[in-house]
Design an enzyme around this catalytic site. Structure first.
Site, PDB file in Angstrom:
ATOM      1  N   HIS A  18      43.165  22.568  34.378  1.00 40.00           N
ATOM      2  CA  HIS A  18      42.853  21.604  35.448  1.00 40.00           C
ATOM      3  C   HIS A  18      43.428  20.232  35.107  1.00 40.00           C
ATOM      4  CE1 HIS A  18      39.075  24.191  36.235  1.00 40.00           C
ATOM      5  NE2 HIS A  18      39.924  24.430  37.217  1.00 40.00           N
ATOM      6  N   LYS A  42      29.877  30.760  42.894  1.00 36.77           N
ATOM      7  CA  LYS A  42      30.487  30.787  41.564  1.00 36.77           C
ATOM      8  C   LYS A  42      29.451  30.617  40.454  1.00 36.77           C
ATOM      9  CE  LYS A  42      35.238  29.535  42.543  1.00 36.77           C
ATOM     10  NZ  LYS A  42      36.368  28.706  42.121  1.00 36.77           N
TER      11      LYS A  42
END
Length: 169
Positions: A18, A42
């Site tokens: 990321h 998630k």
């Protein structure tokens, strides 16, 4: 104001992959908004505020000045319009990512054809890293220091200590 890009994600937790996409995406635009979103499906380890703090800390640590971090809980294209974004930045690790992201880009284009999606391939050394796997490794007592920055590692290890490490097979 210049070109505004939006890099959306759950960032639970923020990985080196990321961070790489944030760093590289910030070079493509005048301002990059990192949109930290909610996604209960998630099974997040961290709250949205905790994840935003992780991203803010990492951006500061990397010294990237044209990045803004914002939370959102809305349709991506509505949030992109609110930010004034002209492009969505998405990171790709593998073919499976591409298939999903390609479908999402097509749907997003149907919602707003003025906003383009730009795909950035993850650095080869970072391609296998996925937040889900980082959490799983940590929950089973594995070393995640190769996949996340030191402050994120400390946060994950601390959270695992709170919720309990899983046993060994």
């Amino acid at each position: 104001m210049g070109r505004i890009g939006l890099y959306p994600g759950t960032f639970d937790p923020l990985t080196l992959g990321h961070s790489d996409i944030i760093r590289r995406g910030a070079k493509l635009v005048d301002r990059l908004v990192v949109g930290v979103t909610t996604n209960p499906s998630k099974n997040p380890m961290f709250t949205p505020d905790e994840r935003m703090a992780m991203v803010l800390d990492e951006v500061a640590r990397l010294g990237i000045e044209n990045v803004e971090v914002r939370g959102f809980d809305a349709l991506l294209m509505h949030f992109a319009e609110e930010c004034g974004a002209s492009l969505i930045v998405r990171g790709l690790r593998a073919v499976a990512d591409f298939e999903y992201e390609y479908q999402m880009a097509g749907m997003n284009q149907q919602l707003n054809s003025r906003i383009e999606t730009v795909f950035l391939m993850a650095d080869v050394s970072l391609q296998p890293i996925a937040s889900k796997l980082v959490k799983e490794i940590a929950l089973f007592g594995g070393d995640i220091s190769r996949f996340v920055s030191e402050p994120v590692r400390d946060a994950v290890v601390g959270r695992v200590a709170q919720i309990g490490q899983r046993g060994r097979a």
